[in-house]
Scaffold this motif. Structure first.
Motif, PDB file in Angstrom:
ATOM      1  N   THR A 154       0.591  -1.308   0.203  1.00 38.07           N
ATOM      2  CA  THR A 154       0.028   0.253  -0.008  1.00 38.07           C
ATOM      3  C   THR A 154       1.043   1.257  -0.400  1.00 38.07           C
ATOM      4  OG1 THR A 154      -0.352  -0.708   2.361  1.00 38.07           O
ATOM      5  CG2 THR A 154      -1.778  -0.961   1.406  1.00 38.07           C
ATOM      6  N   ARG A 155       0.550   2.437  -0.050  1.00 42.02           N
ATOM      7  CA  ARG A 155       0.663   3.492  -0.596  1.00 42.02           C
ATOM      8  C   ARG A 155       1.577   4.139   1.159  1.00 42.02           C
ATOM      9  NH1 ARG A 155       1.114   7.265  -3.891  1.00 42.02           N
ATOM     10  NH2 ARG A 155       1.052   9.945  -3.979  1.00 42.02           N
ATOM     11  N   ASN A 179       9.972   7.445  -1.339  1.00 40.40           N
ATOM     12  CA  ASN A 179      10.529   6.550  -2.224  1.00 40.40           C
ATOM     13  C   ASN A 179       9.355   5.935  -3.232  1.00 40.40           C
ATOM     14  OD1 ASN A 179      13.197   7.324  -1.518  1.00 40.40           O
ATOM     15  ND2 ASN A 179      12.716   5.304  -0.288  1.00 40.40           N
ATOM     16  N   PRO A 180      10.338   5.840  -4.612  1.00 39.76           N
ATOM     17  CA  PRO A 180       9.406   5.279  -5.497  1.00 39.76           C
ATOM     18  C   PRO A 180       8.912   3.423  -4.835  1.00 39.76           C
ATOM     19  CG  PRO A 180      10.640   5.768  -6.346  1.00 39.76           C
ATOM     20  CD  PRO A 180      11.438   6.074  -5.218  1.00 39.76           C
ATOM     21  N   LEU A 181       7.434   3.226  -4.896  1.00 44.73           N
ATOM     22  CA  LEU A 181       7.023   2.114  -4.886  1.00 44.73           C
ATOM     23  C   LEU A 181       7.522   0.702  -5.248  1.00 44.73           C
ATOM     24  CD1 LEU A 181       4.967   0.266  -3.111  1.00 44.73           C
ATOM     25  CD2 LEU A 181       3.479   0.674  -5.374  1.00 44.73           C
ATOM     26  N   LEU A 182       7.896   1.094  -6.351  1.00 45.31           N
ATOM     27  CA  LEU A 182       8.782  -0.158  -6.955  1.00 45.31           C
ATOM     28  C   LEU A 182      10.084   0.287  -7.809  1.00 45.31           C
ATOM     29  CD1 LEU A 182       8.959  -3.137  -7.799  1.00 45.31           C
ATOM     30  CD2 LEU A 182       7.715  -2.765  -9.795  1.00 45.31           C
ATOM     31  N   THR A 183      11.274   0.140  -7.922  1.00 47.52           N
ATOM     32  CA  THR A 183      12.033   0.644  -9.151  1.00 47.52           C
ATOM     33  C   THR A 183      12.365  -0.824  -9.390  1.00 47.52           C
ATOM     34  OG1 THR A 183      13.848   0.173  -7.121  1.00 47.52           O
ATOM     35  CG2 THR A 183      12.700   2.884  -8.138  1.00 47.52           C
ATOM     36  N   VAL A 184      12.347  -1.429 -11.230  1.00 49.26           N
ATOM     37  CA  VAL A 184      13.286  -1.931 -11.695  1.00 49.26           C
ATOM     38  C   VAL A 184      15.222  -1.444 -12.327  1.00 49.26           C
ATOM     39  CG1 VAL A 184      12.901  -3.363 -13.115  1.00 49.26           C
ATOM     40  CG2 VAL A 184      11.008  -2.336 -12.204  1.00 49.26           C
ATOM     41  N   ALA A 192       1.453   3.889 -11.676  1.00 48.40           N
ATOM     42  CA  ALA A 192       2.768   4.178 -12.737  1.00 48.40           C
ATOM     43  C   ALA A 192       3.362   5.318 -12.130  1.00 48.40           C
ATOM     44  CB  ALA A 192       1.861   4.674 -14.041  1.00 48.40           C
ATOM     45  N   SER A 193       3.125   6.667 -11.398  1.00 50.30           N
ATOM     46  CA  SER A 193       3.521   7.077 -11.122  1.00 50.30           C
ATOM     47  C   SER A 193       4.123   6.730  -9.777  1.00 50.30           C
ATOM     48  CB  SER A 193       2.226   8.940 -10.277  1.00 50.30           C
ATOM     49  OG  SER A 193       2.033   8.061  -8.953  1.00 50.30           O
ATOM     50  N   ARG A 194       4.326   5.536  -9.124  1.00 45.92           N
ATOM     51  CA  ARG A 194       5.515   5.472  -7.964  1.00 45.92           C
ATOM     52  C   ARG A 194       6.065   4.074  -8.169  1.00 45.92           C
ATOM     53  NH1 ARG A 194       3.280   4.799  -3.203  1.00 45.92           N
ATOM     54  NH2 ARG A 194       5.395   5.020  -2.732  1.00 45.92           N
ATOM     55  N   CYS A 195       6.241   4.147  -9.783  1.00 43.95           N
ATOM     56  CA  CYS A 195       7.310   3.171 -10.235  1.00 43.95           C
ATOM     57  C   CYS A 195       8.395   3.424 -11.209  1.00 43.95           C
ATOM     58  CB  CYS A 195       6.423   2.013 -11.196  1.00 43.95           C
ATOM     59  SG  CYS A 195       5.227   1.663  -9.981  1.00 43.95           S
ATOM     60  N   LYS A 196       9.372   3.141 -11.491  1.00 40.07           N
ATOM     61  CA  LYS A 196      10.884   3.599 -12.098  1.00 40.07           C
ATOM     62  C   LYS A 196      11.504   2.907 -13.048  1.00 40.07           C
ATOM     63  CE  LYS A 196      14.000   7.961 -12.393  1.00 40.07           C
ATOM     64  NZ  LYS A 196      14.427   8.096 -11.543  1.00 40.07           N
ATOM     65  N   VAL A 197      11.556   3.250 -13.880  1.00 39.78           N
ATOM     66  CA  VAL A 197      12.518   1.292 -14.590  1.00 39.78           C
ATOM     67  C   VAL A 197      13.727   2.536 -15.153  1.00 39.78           C
ATOM     68  CG1 VAL A 197      12.762  -0.183 -16.228  1.00 39.78           C
ATOM     69  CG2 VAL A 197      10.864   0.870 -15.784  1.00 39.78           C
ATOM     70  N   PHE A 198      15.199   1.781 -14.337  1.00 38.35           N
ATOM     71  CA  PHE A 198      16.562   1.972 -14.848  1.00 38.35           C
ATOM     72  C   PHE A 198      16.713   1.498 -16.070  1.00 38.35           C
ATOM     73  CE2 PHE A 198      15.676   4.156 -10.450  1.00 38.35           C
ATOM     74  CZ  PHE A 198      15.364   4.707 -10.395  1.00 38.35           C
ATOM     75  N   ILE A 199      17.859   1.301 -16.884  1.00 40.90           N
ATOM     76  CA  ILE A 199      18.315   0.638 -17.824  1.00 40.90           C
ATOM     77  C   ILE A 199      19.956   1.359 -17.857  1.00 40.90           C
ATOM     78  CG2 ILE A 199      18.499   0.314 -19.925  1.00 40.90           C
ATOM     79  CD1 ILE A 199      14.907   1.397 -18.943  1.00 40.90           C
ATOM     80  N   ILE A 200      20.592   0.663 -17.419  1.00 41.61           N
ATOM     81  CA  ILE A 200      22.121   0.593 -17.237  1.00 41.61           C
ATOM     82  C   ILE A 200      22.817  -0.193 -18.506  1.00 41.61           C
ATOM     83  CG2 ILE A 200      23.981   0.298 -16.033  1.00 41.61           C
ATOM     84  CD1 ILE A 200      20.766  -0.387 -13.831  1.00 41.61           C
ATOM     85  N   GLN A 201      23.163   0.435 -19.221  1.00 41.35           N
ATOM     86  CA  GLN A 201      23.279   0.327 -20.819  1.00 41.35           C
ATOM     87  C   GLN A 201      25.038   0.073 -20.921  1.00 41.35           C
ATOM     88  OE1 GLN A 201      22.174   2.258 -23.949  1.00 41.35           O
ATOM     89  NE2 GLN A 201      23.699   1.697 -25.421  1.00 41.35           N
ATOM     90  N   ASN A 202      25.704  -1.478 -20.766  1.00 44.19           N
ATOM     91  CA  ASN A 202      27.254  -1.822 -20.849  1.00 44.19           C
ATOM     92  C   ASN A 202      27.665  -1.517 -21.925  1.00 44.19           C
ATOM     93  OD1 ASN A 202      27.337  -2.169 -18.025  1.00 44.19           O
ATOM     94  ND2 ASN A 202      27.496  -3.577 -17.803  1.00 44.19           N
ATOM     95  N   GLY A 219      13.558   1.899  -4.545  1.00 45.68           N
ATOM     96  CA  GLY A 219      12.446   2.254  -4.374  1.00 45.68           C
ATOM     97  C   GLY A 219      12.279   0.853  -1.898  1.00 45.68           C
ATOM     98  N   THR A 220      10.752   1.427  -2.155  1.00 42.11           N
ATOM     99  CA  THR A 220      10.442   0.908  -1.042  1.00 42.11           C
ATOM    100  C   THR A 220      10.786  -1.186  -1.687  1.00 42.11           C
ATOM    101  OG1 THR A 220       8.932   2.140  -0.816  1.00 42.11           O
ATOM    102  CG2 THR A 220       8.529  -0.628  -0.096  1.00 42.11           C
ATOM    103  N   VAL A 221      10.550  -1.769  -2.537  1.00 43.79           N
ATOM    104  CA  VAL A 221      10.373  -2.610  -3.050  1.00 43.79           C
ATOM    105  C   VAL A 221      11.802  -2.649  -4.492  1.00 43.79           C
ATOM    106  CG1 VAL A 221       9.552  -4.567  -4.223  1.00 43.79           C
ATOM    107  CG2 VAL A 221       8.301  -3.888  -2.509  1.00 43.79           C
ATOM    108  N   HIS A 222      12.777  -3.714  -5.364  1.00 51.09           N
ATOM    109  CA  HIS A 222      12.958  -3.656  -6.068  1.00 51.09           C
ATOM    110  C   HIS A 222      13.449  -4.438  -6.896  1.00 51.09           C
ATOM    111  CE1 HIS A 222      16.533  -1.584  -8.924  1.00 51.09           C
ATOM    112  NE2 HIS A 222      17.184  -2.754  -8.238  1.00 51.09           N
TER     113      HIS A 222
END
Length: 278
Positions: free
Chosen positions: A2-3, A15-20, A48-58, A100-103
């Motif tokens: 929950t929020r 913090n974001p609820l979920l980060t990836v 969606a406002s509480r989620c964020k996706v990180f793409i790390i390009q090697n 975030g709270t969950v990653h």
């Protein structure tokens, strides 16, 4: 989750609820697009406002930014690039402080069920002693893929990764025991010693407490090491309600460079965690 259960950072901001985080290196763009599409669908039931996706390009592959824009519409994403090939774990750790709270640590060759993340977050909310979830996985042809493992003997690693089919058949019972195939069926299974890094759904505070991956591993065994460290501070659960299809693996089929990396990381893993021959 929950929020109201979301964590606050040191400045009091939510913090974001979920980060990836996804680390990519010379990806198959069709496979990566399928991964992003399935991730987008799995994020839809969440805020969606509480989620964020990180793409790390090697790598210096062209077209990644456009691919992200096309397949993550309406989802905040952050592309990190220009640092070169710094290794799998070290790349994930670039965003450790922003998790975030969950990653979710996610491979770029995963297609997940639309309810995989909802099921995972619900499980974490209901089981506060759980710090890491591993899912039910299949190969693209539908056969089971076993992501949970017992502590690996060197014999198990060589047998599973490099032995011919006839020898694997001879030791099929041993391999089944190593892969915990009987334990990880359609019921939740608690405390597998080791889980795969292709899909690791962490409680954020546990992931940050552990410092993420050990950056001494360039590729291979960093997930084994992190799982063992997780088990010392929190519980791990195999949750079959979270389902994925995983294309990857098979280091031995990727050529001599990957075999050398595998061997180097295996030596480090055993140095840190203890050697087991058979």
């Amino acid at each position: 989750m929950t929020r109201e259960s979301a964590a606050l950072d040191a400045a009091g901001r939510e913090n974001p609820l979920l980060t990836v985080s996804l680390v990519i290196y010379r990806p198959d763009l069709k496979v990566l697009a399928a991964t992003l599409q399935s991730l987008s669908k799995a994020l839809r039931p969440l805020d969606a406002s509480r989620c964020k996706v990180f793409i790390i390009q090697n790598c210096d592959t062209d077209g990644i930014a456009q691919l992200l824009a096309e397949n993550l519409s309406g989802i905040a994403f952050d592309l990190r690039q220009g640092h070169g090939n710094i290794g799998f774990g070290r790349a994930h750790n670039l965003v450790l402080s922003e998790t975030g709270t969950v990653h979710l640590v996610l491979n770029p060759d995963i297609e997940m069920a639309e309810d995989a993340l909802v099921s995972g977050l619900k499980f974490l909310e209901e089981h506060t002693d759980c710090g890491l979830i591993t899912p039910h996985a299949c190969w693209p042809d539908g056969t089971r893929q076993f992501l949970c493992k017992r502590y690996p003997a060197l014999f198990d690693l060589l047998l599973r990764g490099f032995a011919p089919a006839s020898l694997k058949n001879l030791f099929s019972g041993r391999l089944a025991r190593y892969e915990m195939s009987r334990e990880t069926g359609e019921d939740v299974y608690w405390d597998p010693p080791i889980v795969s890094g292709c899909f690791m759904l962490f409680r954020g505070e546990i992931y940050r407490q552990l410092g993420g991956f050990d950056s001494r591993f360039f590729l291979y065994f960093e997930d084994f090491d992190l799982a063992l460290r997780t088990g010392k501070v929190s519980r791990i659960a195999y949750v079959p309600a979270a389902r994925i299809v995983h294309e990857g693996g098979h280091a031995a089929r990727k050529g001599l460079t990957h075999i050398k990396l595998f061997a180097k990381s295996a030596r480090l893993f055993y140095k840190l965690n203890g050697f087991k021959l058979f």
